[in-house]
Design a protein around this motif. Structure first.
Motif, PDB file in Angstrom:
ATOM      1  N   SER A  29     -43.113  23.905  44.708  1.00 14.39           N
ATOM      2  CA  SER A  29     -43.106  25.360  44.795  1.00 14.39           C
ATOM      3  C   SER A  29     -41.782  25.943  44.312  1.00 14.39           C
ATOM      4  O   SER A  29     -41.707  27.106  43.940  1.00 14.39           O
ATOM      5  N   GLY A  31     -40.343  24.823  41.708  1.00 12.35           N
ATOM      6  CA  GLY A  31     -40.318  24.606  40.266  1.00 12.35           C
ATOM      7  C   GLY A  31     -39.941  23.190  39.867  1.00 12.35           C
ATOM      8  O   GLY A  31     -39.708  22.907  38.700  1.00 12.35           O
ATOM      9  N   LYS A  54     -35.196  25.865  34.488  1.00  8.06           N
ATOM     10  CA  LYS A  54     -35.268  27.164  33.816  1.00  8.06           C
ATOM     11  C   LYS A  54     -33.965  27.925  34.069  1.00  8.06           C
ATOM     12  O   LYS A  54     -32.898  27.426  33.818  1.00  8.06           O
ATOM     13  N   GLU A  55     -34.074  29.092  34.724  1.00  7.38           N
ATOM     14  CA  GLU A  55     -32.876  29.895  34.963  1.00  7.38           C
ATOM     15  C   GLU A  55     -32.301  29.673  36.365  1.00  7.38           C
ATOM     16  O   GLU A  55     -31.354  30.330  36.758  1.00  7.38           O
ATOM     17  N   THR A  56     -32.906  28.788  37.131  1.00  5.11           N
ATOM     18  CA  THR A  56     -32.494  28.607  38.520  1.00  5.11           C
ATOM     19  C   THR A  56     -31.652  27.355  38.710  1.00  5.11           C
ATOM     20  O   THR A  56     -31.848  26.366  38.017  1.00  5.11           O
TER      21      THR A  56
ATOM     22  N   TYR B  58     -41.423  30.462  48.761  1.00  2.00           N
ATOM     23  CA  TYR B  58     -41.702  29.956  47.421  1.00  2.00           C
ATOM     24  C   TYR B  58     -43.194  29.741  47.217  1.00  2.00           C
ATOM     25  O   TYR B  58     -43.687  29.660  46.122  1.00  2.00           O
ATOM     26  N   THR B  59     -43.903  29.581  48.341  1.00  2.59           N
ATOM     27  CA  THR B  59     -45.322  29.252  48.246  1.00  2.59           C
ATOM     28  C   THR B  59     -46.059  29.735  49.489  1.00  2.59           C
ATOM     29  O   THR B  59     -45.457  29.944  50.545  1.00  2.59           O
ATOM     30  N   THR B  87     -35.606  37.452  35.454  1.00  2.50           N
ATOM     31  CA  THR B  87     -34.889  36.444  34.676  1.00  2.50           C
ATOM     32  C   THR B  87     -35.419  35.050  34.980  1.00  2.50           C
ATOM     33  O   THR B  87     -34.939  34.063  34.440  1.00  2.50           O
ATOM     34  N   ASN B  88     -36.369  34.987  35.884  1.00  3.75           N
ATOM     35  CA  ASN B  88     -36.837  33.701  36.361  1.00  3.75           C
ATOM     36  C   ASN B  88     -38.341  33.772  36.543  1.00  3.75           C
ATOM     37  O   ASN B  88     -38.886  33.298  37.526  1.00  3.75           O
ATOM     38  N   GLU B  90     -41.013  32.475  35.258  1.00  2.54           N
ATOM     39  CA  GLU B  90     -41.907  31.340  35.348  1.00  2.54           C
ATOM     40  C   GLU B  90     -42.043  30.824  36.775  1.00  2.54           C
ATOM     41  O   GLU B  90     -43.142  30.660  37.292  1.00  2.54           O
ATOM     42  N   ARG B  91     -40.867  30.584  37.434  1.00  2.00           N
ATOM     43  CA  ARG B  91     -40.968  30.038  38.776  1.00  2.00           C
ATOM     44  C   ARG B  91     -41.538  31.056  39.760  1.00  2.00           C
ATOM     45  O   ARG B  91     -42.306  30.742  40.635  1.00  2.00           O
ATOM     46  N   TYR B  94     -45.478  31.639  40.320  1.00  2.00           N
ATOM     47  CA  TYR B  94     -46.290  30.732  41.131  1.00  2.00           C
ATOM     48  C   TYR B  94     -46.712  31.415  42.436  1.00  2.00           C
ATOM     49  O   TYR B  94     -47.888  31.473  42.770  1.00  2.00           O
ATOM     50  N   ARG B 119     -29.536  38.073  28.984  1.00  2.00           N
ATOM     51  CA  ARG B 119     -29.927  36.683  28.851  1.00  2.00           C
ATOM     52  C   ARG B 119     -30.867  36.444  27.682  1.00  2.00           C
ATOM     53  O   ARG B 119     -31.385  35.343  27.505  1.00  2.00           O
ATOM     54  N   ILE B 121     -33.861  37.600  27.253  1.00  7.27           N
ATOM     55  CA  ILE B 121     -35.248  37.390  27.666  1.00  7.27           C
ATOM     56  C   ILE B 121     -36.048  38.651  27.364  1.00  7.27           C
ATOM     57  O   ILE B 121     -35.638  39.753  27.728  1.00  7.27           O
ATOM     58  N   ARG B 167     -52.982  23.443  42.640  1.00  9.49           N
ATOM     59  CA  ARG B 167     -51.589  23.655  42.302  1.00  9.49           C
ATOM     60  C   ARG B 167     -51.369  23.485  40.792  1.00  9.49           C
ATOM     61  O   ARG B 167     -50.724  24.280  40.136  1.00  9.49           O
ATOM     62  N   TRP B 171     -49.990  26.138  38.011  1.00  5.44           N
ATOM     63  CA  TRP B 171     -48.815  25.965  37.149  1.00  5.44           C
ATOM     64  C   TRP B 171     -49.197  26.045  35.672  1.00  5.44           C
ATOM     65  O   TRP B 171     -48.448  26.589  34.859  1.00  5.44           O
ATOM     66  N   ILE B 184     -37.731  34.095  24.583  1.00  4.25           N
ATOM     67  CA  ILE B 184     -36.300  33.973  24.841  1.00  4.25           C
ATOM     68  C   ILE B 184     -35.582  33.822  23.512  1.00  4.25           C
ATOM     69  O   ILE B 184     -35.865  32.900  22.747  1.00  4.25           O
TER      70      ILE B 184
END
Lengths: 80, 575
Positions: A29, A31, A54-56, B58-59, B87-88, B90-91, B94, B119, B121, B167, B171, B184
């Motif tokens: 979760s 990433g 990525k950016e993290t 996060y989930t 800026t993030n 993708e993550r 989720y 950045r 983006i 999951r 993704w 980017i």
């Protein structure tokens, strides 16, 4: 190979997670699932590892890092 | 209507929250847990809506307590604002997809929009809206940009028709979306990024850590001390004291009621610490002694939290602190304990597990003398020579290490393994810092003041009933037998429950040898903490763990005090 064997700066890909379901879920979760491309910013042991996803930036305890299996990027889709 | 702000940790949820609600917010713990959340109110189209800042997740397949709470709170919401770090993307997508799969209207705040430009983006917002089927609003919470649009979009929040089975599928879909909406281009390293990496590398990192910690500590003390000297002390001395003196005269200058309400007169005067009246010490201790440090400590902690430095410090000190059963984070409460144990115990909140909070709080209370106790130790013991002060400090430092290792080995469970996000450095959002500060001050006043007043009342009653004399005789075998102190020293230990400095001052009243002073100083520092610390300990640990912690303190204080009494020679010094 496990994450702690990688030197800093190299791009790598996560192959598998060798931990319990809880840990896998937590890492995924954030990433850090199989297939994610990451690089090591700070080598731990002693201390936590820091990886860039990525950016993290994520800090991962050395024990947990042992259980993250990675391969070098060029091996994409090859023998893992 | 109930609006939930949800998103990953460190995406600026709280900043959006303070933009939406303003300064008046309520901070509470989710029932039965240690997970806190804040709620406030806002107006949408003339109607009042409740806004809740849900703990970061996060989930929605919970992996920790905070995520479980987030999931449970989600079921109570009418609208969800999914806050996403642009800026993030993708993550962040989720969790966003998981939210969209639910049967609840969603609006997406694409926060930190301004950062995407630096950045390189590029995000196609319209396309993202098209794919997800809900409004997507770019925002910059720090400057307030996009917040109006976000509010306007809330009535238009929509249920998405997205459904995922696993999951991996989720993704894969995230990757698919990213390919379609994000590009980017060039990206050059900003200087903050270099600073970010330098601050976690072992060598440069430790130097920077030392600078940051020492600076923070001095600022906390500077603000706290100045608030006391220039604001709270003058308020009490010049405004409140004359009122109290009048009241004292009206009440006849003595007697039981007088002593409980105003306090005992000391040489005809009210002494704000030693008089022990409800309206003297009962107000002075919480407002003029603790509150200033609450203000300064929380201001600095809030700034450190919101700049993103704390996770880096945790990384650097993680290995060393693990030996004591603690996380790297524990270094913050530890250092603050040298100023005052109250903010130190409060700061154990940054630790995740109950076990860690227990170890950290116990170590702080037993081994770290607060600044007022230290001042007294220097004053009392120091006049015989610096070496004696070093014995006191050396003993306490040894206790800190030995007790930490002991607790780590005896308490069930392991210190949790570190897995934290290291956010980029950001300028602290002042509105959020202020909002947090006010919430925390209010919390202290509401919870601590009544208990301090009650304790003052009880101690007064015990004094008048002569119970302390009875106690002195009763405890004489321990105080004199084990510690080698005169039996009246028990009163100092009991007073130490109110204030460490007053208690140490009482040691000066009887004629003690240097050895007795050293033993007394160590025992008073280690014995249960002053009442203000006690109150926050109770609040942070709960009754059961508080009693365990106090048990450890009393046990170790007696062992160490007794050992010193046996080991130390009778120093022959002439004053």
């Amino acid at each position: 190979m496990p994450l702690p064997m990688v030197s800093t700066g190299k791009k790598i890909r996560i192959v598998s997670l060798a931990g319990g379901r809880g840990m896998q879920q937590r890492l995924t979760s954030m990433g850090l699932g199989p297939g994610s491309e990451i690089s090591v910013i700070r080598r731990g042991a002693p201390g936590p590892f820091i990886v860039a996803v990525k950016e993290t930036r994520l800090a991962i305890g050395a024990g947990m890092a042992q259980r993250i299996m990675v391969s070098e990027n060029g091996l994409r889709g090859g023998v893992l | 209507m109930k609006i939930l702000l949800m998103g990953n940790p460190n995406v600026g949820k709280s900043v959006i929250f303070s933009r939406l609600t303003g300064v008046r917010v309520i901070s509470s713990n989710y029932p039965g847990t240690t997970v806190g959340f804040t709620s406030g109110f806002m107006k949408i189209e003339g109607e009042v809506a409740e806004v809740i800042d849900v703990p970061g997740a996060y989930t929605l397949e919970p992996t920790c307590e905070a995520e479980e709470i987030a999931l449970r709170m989600l079921e109570t919401g009418d609208v969800v604002i999914a806050v996403v770090d642009a800026t993030n993307l993708e993550r962040n997508l989720y969790l966003t997809l998981q939210l969209l799969e639910r049967d609840v209207p969603v609006v997406i705040a694409l926060n930190m929009w301004d950062d995407t430009k630096h950045r390189g983006i590029h995000i196609d917002v319209e396309r993202l809206e098209g794919i997800l089927g809900v409004p997507v609003i770019p925002t910059v919470a720090l400057s307030g940009q996009g917040i109006k649009e976000l509010v306007k979009s809330i009535p238009g929040a929509a249920n998405s028709r997205i459904s995922m089975n696993s999951r991996d599928e989720r993704w894969a879909f995230v990757g698919n979306i990213i390919d379609q909406v994000q590009q980017i281009t060039h990206r050059h390293h900003r200087w903050t990024e270099r600073l970010e990496d330098a601050s976690v590398k072992p060598r440069t990192g430790l130097i920077m850590a030392a600078v940051v910690l020492v600076t923070s500590f001095y600022i906390v003390r500077f603000i706290g001390e100045n608030l006391i000297t220039y604001l709270f002390d003058p308020l009490f001395e010049r405004l409140w004291l004359p009122v109290l003196m009048k009241l004292s005269n009206l009440m006849g200058g003595g007697g039981f009621l007088h002593d409980v309400v105003v306090g005992k007169l000391i040489a005809g005067d009210i002494h704000f610490v030693e008089s022990f009246g409800l309206l003297s010490s009962g107000l002075y201790v919480p407002f003029a002694m603790v509150l200033p440090y609450i203000v300064s400590f929380y201001l600095i902690l809030g700034i450190l939290e919101d700049t993103g430095y704390l996770p880096r410090l945790a990384v650097l000190l993680d290995t060393a602190m693990h030996r004591l059963g603690l996380h790297g984070y524990a270094i913050i409460p530890t250092l603050l304990g040298l100023g005052c144990n109250v903010p130190a115990v409060l700061a154990t909140r940054v630790l995740e597990s109950k076990r860690e909070r227990f170890i950290a709080a116990t170590l702080v209370c037993i081994a770290l003398p607060c600044v007022s106790a230290q001042a007294m130790i220097f004053g009392l013991v120091g006049k015989y020579g610096g070496g004696y002060v070093a014995i006191v400090y050396g003993t306490l430092f040894l206790v800190w290490i030995v007790l930490g290792i002991t607790l780590n080995h005896t308490l069930k469970g392991l210190s949790p393994e570190l897995l934290i996000e290291i956010p980029p450095y950001r300028l602290p959002p002042w509105l959020t810092v202020l909002q947090k500060l006010l919430t925390r001050i209010r919390g202290f006043l509401i919870e601590a003041v009544p208990i301090i007043l009650a304790a003052v009342l009880v101690i007064n009653i015990l004094f008048v009933m002569g119970i302390f004399d009875y106690i002195a005789d009763f405890t004489a075998p321990v105080i004199t037998g084990i510690l080698g102190l005169p039996k009246e020293a028990v009163v100092a230990i009991i007073i130490g429950f109110l204030r460490k400095d007053a208690a140490l001052g009482m040691l000066a009243l009887s004629t003690l040898t240097v050895k007795q002073l050293i033993v007394g100083s160590v025992v008073l520092s280690m014995f249960f903490p002053c009442i203000a610390t006690f109150v926050v300990l109770l609040r942070e640990l709960g009754l059961k763990d508080l009693l365990r912690s106090v048990g450890i303190m009393i046990f170790f204080a007696l062992i160490v005090g007794g050992a010193l009494n046996i080991i130390l020679p009778d120093f022959h010094t002439v004053r």
